[in-house]
Design an enzyme around this catalytic site. Sequence first.
Site, PDB file in Angstrom:
ATOM      1  N   SER A 107       0.814  -1.215   0.000  1.00  0.00           N
ATOM      2  CA  SER A 107       0.000   0.000   0.000  1.00  0.00           C
ATOM      3  C   SER A 107       0.840   1.255   0.000  1.00  0.00           C
ATOM      4  CB  SER A 107      -0.848   0.040   1.270  1.00  0.00           C
ATOM      5  OG  SER A 107      -1.742  -1.012   1.310  1.00  0.00           O
ATOM      6  N   HIS A 135      -0.977  -2.895  -7.244  1.00  0.00           N
ATOM      7  CA  HIS A 135      -1.742  -2.519  -6.049  1.00  0.00           C
ATOM      8  C   HIS A 135      -3.254  -2.586  -6.281  1.00  0.00           C
ATOM      9  CE1 HIS A 135      -2.772   0.802  -2.916  1.00  0.00           C
ATOM     10  NE2 HIS A 135      -2.872  -0.385  -2.386  1.00  0.00           N
ATOM     11  N   GLU A 146      -3.606   0.060  -9.127  1.00  0.00           N
ATOM     12  CA  GLU A 146      -2.507   1.009  -9.344  1.00  0.00           C
ATOM     13  C   GLU A 146      -1.295   0.221  -9.799  1.00  0.00           C
ATOM     14  OE1 GLU A 146      -1.713   4.815  -6.649  1.00  0.00           O
ATOM     15  OE2 GLU A 146      -2.537   3.204  -5.461  1.00  0.00           O
ATOM     16  N   ASN A 163      -3.502   5.987  -1.673  1.00  0.00           N
ATOM     17  CA  ASN A 163      -3.270   6.069  -0.228  1.00  0.00           C
ATOM     18  C   ASN A 163      -2.613   7.368   0.213  1.00  0.00           C
ATOM     19  OD1 ASN A 163      -4.526   3.670   0.323  1.00  0.00           O
ATOM     20  ND2 ASN A 163      -2.666   2.477  -0.037  1.00  0.00           N
TER      21      ASN A 163
HETATM   22  C1  LIG Z   1      -5.503   0.495   1.789  1.00  0.00           C
HETATM   23  C2  LIG Z   1      -5.148   0.358   0.356  1.00  0.00           C
HETATM   24  O1  LIG Z   1      -3.995   0.056   0.061  1.00  0.00           O
HETATM   25  C3  LIG Z   1      -6.067   0.664  -0.757  1.00  0.00           C
HETATM   26  C4  LIG Z   1      -7.513   0.401  -0.543  1.00  0.00           C
HETATM   27  O2  LIG Z   1      -8.015  -0.646  -0.856  1.00  0.00           O
HETATM   28  S1  LIG Z   1      -8.363   1.620   0.191  1.00  0.00           S
HETATM   29  C5  LIG Z   1     -10.003   0.984   0.316  1.00  0.00           C
HETATM   30  C6  LIG Z   1     -10.748   1.143  -0.973  1.00  0.00           C
HETATM   31  N1  LIG Z   1     -12.069   0.647  -0.800  1.00  0.00           N
HETATM   32  C7  LIG Z   1     -13.091   1.424  -0.474  1.00  0.00           C
HETATM   33  O3  LIG Z   1     -12.960   2.630  -0.354  1.00  0.00           O
HETATM   34  C8  LIG Z   1     -14.383   0.711  -0.256  1.00  0.00           C
HETATM   35  C9  LIG Z   1     -15.474   1.650   0.171  1.00  0.00           C
HETATM   36  N2  LIG Z   1     -16.720   0.898   0.325  1.00  0.00           N
HETATM   37  C10 LIG Z   1     -17.496   0.533  -0.722  1.00  0.00           C
HETATM   38  O4  LIG Z   1     -17.211   0.842  -1.859  1.00  0.00           O
HETATM   39  C11 LIG Z   1     -18.739  -0.259  -0.409  1.00  0.00           C
HETATM   40  O5  LIG Z   1     -19.082  -0.040   0.932  1.00  0.00           O
HETATM   41  C12 LIG Z   1     -18.584  -1.812  -0.670  1.00  0.00           C
HETATM   42  C13 LIG Z   1     -18.387  -2.029  -2.165  1.00  0.00           C
HETATM   43  C14 LIG Z   1     -17.419  -2.407   0.097  1.00  0.00           C
HETATM   44  C15 LIG Z   1     -19.838  -2.510  -0.211  1.00  0.00           C
HETATM   45  O6  LIG Z   1     -20.909  -1.935  -0.865  1.00  0.00           O
HETATM   46  P1  LIG Z   1     -22.403  -1.997  -0.290  1.00  0.00           P
HETATM   47  O7  LIG Z   1     -23.285  -1.421  -1.314  1.00  0.00           O
HETATM   48  O8  LIG Z   1     -22.432  -1.452   1.082  1.00  0.00           O
HETATM   49  O9  LIG Z   1     -22.634  -3.507  -0.028  1.00  0.00           O
HETATM   50  P2  LIG Z   1     -23.287  -4.619  -0.897  1.00  0.00           P
HETATM   51  O10 LIG Z   1     -24.485  -4.147  -1.679  1.00  0.00           O
HETATM   52  O11 LIG Z   1     -23.489  -5.726   0.067  1.00  0.00           O
HETATM   53  O12 LIG Z   1     -22.125  -5.002  -1.893  1.00  0.00           O
HETATM   54  C16 LIG Z   1     -21.933  -4.416  -3.159  1.00  0.00           C
HETATM   55  C17 LIG Z   1     -21.241  -5.453  -3.990  1.00  0.00           C
HETATM   56  O13 LIG Z   1     -19.974  -5.743  -3.419  1.00  0.00           O
HETATM   57  C18 LIG Z   1     -19.844  -7.153  -3.127  1.00  0.00           C
HETATM   58  N3  LIG Z   1     -19.019  -7.224  -1.921  1.00  0.00           N
HETATM   59  C19 LIG Z   1     -19.178  -6.510  -0.788  1.00  0.00           C
HETATM   60  N4  LIG Z   1     -18.206  -6.795   0.077  1.00  0.00           N
HETATM   61  C20 LIG Z   1     -17.419  -7.725  -0.503  1.00  0.00           C
HETATM   62  C21 LIG Z   1     -16.237  -8.402  -0.108  1.00  0.00           C
HETATM   63  N5  LIG Z   1     -15.642  -8.184   1.067  1.00  0.00           N
HETATM   64  N6  LIG Z   1     -15.701  -9.295  -0.966  1.00  0.00           N
HETATM   65  C22 LIG Z   1     -16.267  -9.521  -2.144  1.00  0.00           C
HETATM   66  N7  LIG Z   1     -17.366  -8.890  -2.593  1.00  0.00           N
HETATM   67  C23 LIG Z   1     -17.941  -8.011  -1.773  1.00  0.00           C
HETATM   68  C24 LIG Z   1     -21.259  -7.613  -2.977  1.00  0.00           C
HETATM   69  O14 LIG Z   1     -21.375  -8.973  -3.257  1.00  0.00           O
HETATM   70  C25 LIG Z   1     -21.980  -6.780  -4.009  1.00  0.00           C
HETATM   71  O15 LIG Z   1     -21.769  -7.362  -5.281  1.00  0.00           O
HETATM   72  P3  LIG Z   1     -22.803  -7.187  -6.506  1.00  0.00           P
HETATM   73  O16 LIG Z   1     -22.877  -5.725  -6.795  1.00  0.00           O
HETATM   74  O17 LIG Z   1     -22.152  -7.977  -7.586  1.00  0.00           O
HETATM   75  O18 LIG Z   1     -24.086  -7.738  -6.055  1.00  0.00           O
HETATM   76  N1  LIG Z   2      -6.276  -4.018   3.670  1.00  0.00           N
HETATM   77  C1  LIG Z   2      -6.408  -3.291   2.591  1.00  0.00           C
HETATM   78  O1  LIG Z   2      -7.427  -2.601   2.414  1.00  0.00           O
HETATM   79  C2  LIG Z   2      -5.326  -3.269   1.568  1.00  0.00           C
HETATM   80  C3  LIG Z   2      -4.091  -3.806   1.834  1.00  0.00           C
HETATM   81  N2  LIG Z   2      -3.121  -3.788   0.872  1.00  0.00           N
HETATM   82  C4  LIG Z   2      -1.801  -4.364   1.134  1.00  0.00           C
HETATM   83  O2  LIG Z   2      -1.892  -5.765   0.924  1.00  0.00           O
HETATM   84  C5  LIG Z   2      -0.994  -6.434   1.821  1.00  0.00           C
HETATM   85  C6  LIG Z   2      -1.786  -7.410   2.668  1.00  0.00           C
HETATM   86  O3  LIG Z   2      -2.761  -6.713   3.406  1.00  0.00           O
HETATM   87  P1  LIG Z   2      -4.022  -7.458   4.033  1.00  0.00           P
HETATM   88  O4  LIG Z   2      -4.415  -8.592   3.179  1.00  0.00           O
HETATM   89  O5  LIG Z   2      -4.997  -6.406   4.364  1.00  0.00           O
HETATM   90  O6  LIG Z   2      -3.376  -7.994   5.387  1.00  0.00           O
HETATM   91  P2  LIG Z   2      -3.852  -9.223   6.283  1.00  0.00           P
HETATM   92  O7  LIG Z   2      -3.344  -8.929   7.633  1.00  0.00           O
HETATM   93  O8  LIG Z   2      -5.309  -9.461   6.088  1.00  0.00           O
HETATM   94  O9  LIG Z   2      -3.090 -10.458   5.628  1.00  0.00           O
HETATM   95  C7  LIG Z   2      -1.713 -10.576   5.582  1.00  0.00           C
HETATM   96  C8  LIG Z   2      -1.401 -12.041   5.447  1.00  0.00           C
HETATM   97  O10 LIG Z   2      -0.010 -12.196   5.193  1.00  0.00           O
HETATM   98  C9  LIG Z   2       0.411 -13.297   5.934  1.00  0.00           C
HETATM   99  N3  LIG Z   2       1.858 -13.311   6.109  1.00  0.00           N
HETATM  100  C10 LIG Z   2       2.621 -12.660   7.015  1.00  0.00           C
HETATM  101  N4  LIG Z   2       3.916 -12.964   6.835  1.00  0.00           N
HETATM  102  C11 LIG Z   2       3.972 -13.827   5.783  1.00  0.00           C
HETATM  103  C12 LIG Z   2       5.031 -14.511   5.129  1.00  0.00           C
HETATM  104  N5  LIG Z   2       6.291 -14.357   5.510  1.00  0.00           N
HETATM  105  N6  LIG Z   2       4.731 -15.330   4.113  1.00  0.00           N
HETATM  106  C13 LIG Z   2       3.462 -15.498   3.703  1.00  0.00           C
HETATM  107  N7  LIG Z   2       2.411 -14.878   4.294  1.00  0.00           N
HETATM  108  C14 LIG Z   2       2.670 -14.046   5.313  1.00  0.00           C
HETATM  109  C15 LIG Z   2      -0.341 -13.151   7.238  1.00  0.00           C
HETATM  110  O11 LIG Z   2      -0.269 -14.371   7.931  1.00  0.00           O
HETATM  111  P3  LIG Z   2      -0.718 -14.551   9.461  1.00  0.00           P
HETATM  112  O12 LIG Z   2      -1.757 -13.560   9.781  1.00  0.00           O
HETATM  113  O13 LIG Z   2      -1.186 -15.934   9.437  1.00  0.00           O
HETATM  114  O14 LIG Z   2       0.535 -14.313  10.227  1.00  0.00           O
HETATM  115  C16 LIG Z   2      -1.727 -12.826   6.715  1.00  0.00           C
HETATM  116  O15 LIG Z   2      -2.449 -13.996   6.382  1.00  0.00           O
HETATM  117  C17 LIG Z   2      -0.283  -5.339   2.628  1.00  0.00           C
HETATM  118  O16 LIG Z   2       0.912  -4.998   1.973  1.00  0.00           O
HETATM  119  C18 LIG Z   2      -1.286  -4.178   2.542  1.00  0.00           C
HETATM  120  O17 LIG Z   2      -0.696  -2.933   2.720  1.00  0.00           O
HETATM  121  C19 LIG Z   2      -3.334  -3.283  -0.380  1.00  0.00           C
HETATM  122  C20 LIG Z   2      -4.561  -2.773  -0.706  1.00  0.00           C
HETATM  123  C21 LIG Z   2      -5.643  -2.688   0.261  1.00  0.00           C
END
Ligand SMILES: CC(=O)CC(=O)SCCNC(=O)CCNC(=O)[C@H](O)C(C)(C)COP(=O)(O)OP(=O)(O)OC[C@H]1O[C@@H](n2cnc3c(N)ncnc32)[C@H](O)[C@@H]1OP(=O)(O)O
Ligand SMILES: NC(=O)C1=CN([C@@H]2O[C@H](COP(=O)(O)OP(=O)(O)OC[C@H]3O[C@@H](n4cnc5c(N)ncnc54)[C@H](OP(=O)(O)O)[C@@H]3O)[C@@H](O)[C@H]2O)C=CC1
Length: 291
Positions: free
Chosen positions: A119, A140, A152, A190
Site C-alpha cells: 500500500s 496494487h 494502481e 493512499n
Molecule cells: C488500503 C489500500 O492500500 C487501498 C484500498 O483498498 S483503500 C479501500 C478502498 N475501498 C473502499 O474505499 C471501499 C469503500 N466501500 C465501498 O465501496 C462499499 O461499501 C462496498 C463495495 C465495500 C460494499 O458496498 P455496499 O453497497 O455497502 O454492499 P453490498 O451491496 O453488500 O455489496 C456491493 C457489492 O460488493 C460485493 N461485496 C461486498 N463486500 C465484498 C467483499 N468483502 N468481498 C467480495 N465482494 C464483496 C457484494 O457482493 C456486491 O456485489 P454485486 O454488486 O455484484 O451484487
Molecule cells: N487491507 C487493505 O485494504 C489493503 C491492503 N493492501 C496491502 O496488501 C498487503 C496485505 O494486506 P491485508 O491482506 O490487508 O493484510 P492481512 O493482515 O489481512 O493479511 C496478511 C497475510 O499475510 C500473511 N503473512 C505474514 N507474513 C507472511 C510470510 N512471511 N509469508 C506469507 N504470508 C505471510 C499473514 O499471515 P498470518 O496472519 O497468518 O501471520 C496474513 O495472512 C499489505 O501490503 C497491505 O498494505 C493493499 C490494498 C488494500
Amino acid sequence: MEIKSVGVVGAGQMGNGIAHVMALAGYDVRLNDVRQESLDKAVDLIGKNLDRQVSREKISQEERDTALARISTTMEIAEVADTDLVIEAATEKEDVKHKIFESILPSLRPNTILTSNTSSISITRLASRTDRPEKFMGFHFMNPVPVMQLVELIRGIATDQETYAACLGVVEKLGKTAASAEDFPAFIVNRILIPMINEACYTLYEGVGNVSSIDTAMKLGANHPMGPLELADFIGLDTCLAIMNVLHDGLADTKYRPCPLMTKYVEAGWLGRKTKRGFYDYRGDTPVPTR
Ligand SMILES: CC(=O)CC(=O)SCCNC(=O)CCNC(=O)[C@H](O)C(C)(C)COP(=O)(O)OP(=O)(O)OC[C@H]1O[C@@H](n2cnc3c(N)ncnc32)[C@H](O)[C@@H]1OP(=O)(O)O
Ligand SMILES: NC(=O)C1=CN([C@@H]2O[C@H](COP(=O)(O)OP(=O)(O)OC[C@H]3O[C@@H](n4cnc5c(N)ncnc54)[C@H](OP(=O)(O)O)[C@@H]3O)[C@@H](O)[C@H]2O)C=CC1
C-alpha cells in the site's frame, strides 16, 4: 511474455481477493501463507464470495467451480516461485516483504515477474534487494478486490517496459482499470485516502465528534460509501498506521504524523474487522461504536 500462472504470497483479505479474481480470469493460482489455518480460511472465503456471485447471477455455477479448482494452496514458498507472475500480498511490514523476496529468489524462474501489492512501501527499495529490479513492480489492488475497479501500477526506477506491459495486460484481462503511479510514498490512492482517515482519527481524538457522528457526517455529507472510521476498520488499523508511518518517514513532513489514538488501537490489537474490534466492536450482530 504471456502470463498463465500466478503465485500469491499472503492469504489475508487482499491475498484471497487477488486469488479469487485471478482464478475467475483463467489464471492458475498458487496461494501461499505461513499458516495452514489462514490458507483454509482464505479458500473457504473465496468459495463463499464466489457463491454470492453465483446467487447474484454475475457468474455461472460452472465458472465458480472451475475458478475454485484453479486455486491450489501451499506453505512452500518454492512452489509459488514456479509461476509466471508473483504477487506478494503479506503484512505491510518492509522487513517481512524483504524476507519473502529473499526466500523466493533461489527457486524463481528467470523470467518470472515479481510484484508487491504494498500500500505504501518503496517499490524501488523492495526491487533493489532482488536479482531482477527490471522485472519488479507495484501491483496494487483495492479492497474488496472482487468489487473495486482500480489497480494502481507502480514502476520502480528500474522497471522495464516489457514488465509494465505484461502487468497492464493482466489488469485488462481481469476487466479492471489501471492507473499508473510514480514510486513515491503511498503512491496515489493512499497518499490521499489514508491522511483523510488519519484526520478522522484526530477528529475523534480531539472530541470534535464521536465514531457515529464522524462516519455519518462523511457518508451523508460527502456521499462516501463508508465513513472514514468504518473504512479504517475495513482496511485494518495496522495497515493504515503502517501507511501513515511510511508517509511520515518518507516525506519528512509533520502533516503526516499518525494520530496517537490510531496507534493506541493498534497497540491494543484492535485492528478493525479482522480482529473483530476497532473503532467498532463487531462481536455482536451489529457493529457497536467503541467511542
Ligand atoms: C488500503 C489500500 O492500500 C487501498 C484500498 O483498498 S483503500 C479501500 C478502498 N475501498 C473502499 O474505499 C471501499 C469503500 N466501500 C465501498 O465501496 C462499499 O461499501 C462496498 C463495495 C465495500 C460494499 O458496498 P455496499 O453497497 O455497502 O454492499 P453490498 O451491496 O453488500 O455489496 C456491493 C457489492 O460488493 C460485493 N461485496 C461486498 N463486500 C465484498 C467483499 N468483502 N468481498 C467480495 N465482494 C464483496 C457484494 O457482493 C456486491 O456485489 P454485486 O454488486 O455484484 O451484487
Ligand atoms: N487491507 C487493505 O485494504 C489493503 C491492503 N493492501 C496491502 O496488501 C498487503 C496485505 O494486506 P491485508 O491482506 O490487508 O493484510 P492481512 O493482515 O489481512 O493479511 C496478511 C497475510 O499475510 C500473511 N503473512 C505474514 N507474513 C507472511 C510470510 N512471511 N509469508 C506469507 N504470508 C505471510 C499473514 O499471515 P498470518 O496472519 O497468518 O501471520 C496474513 O495472512 C499489505 O501490503 C497491505 O498494505 C493493499 C490494498 C488494500
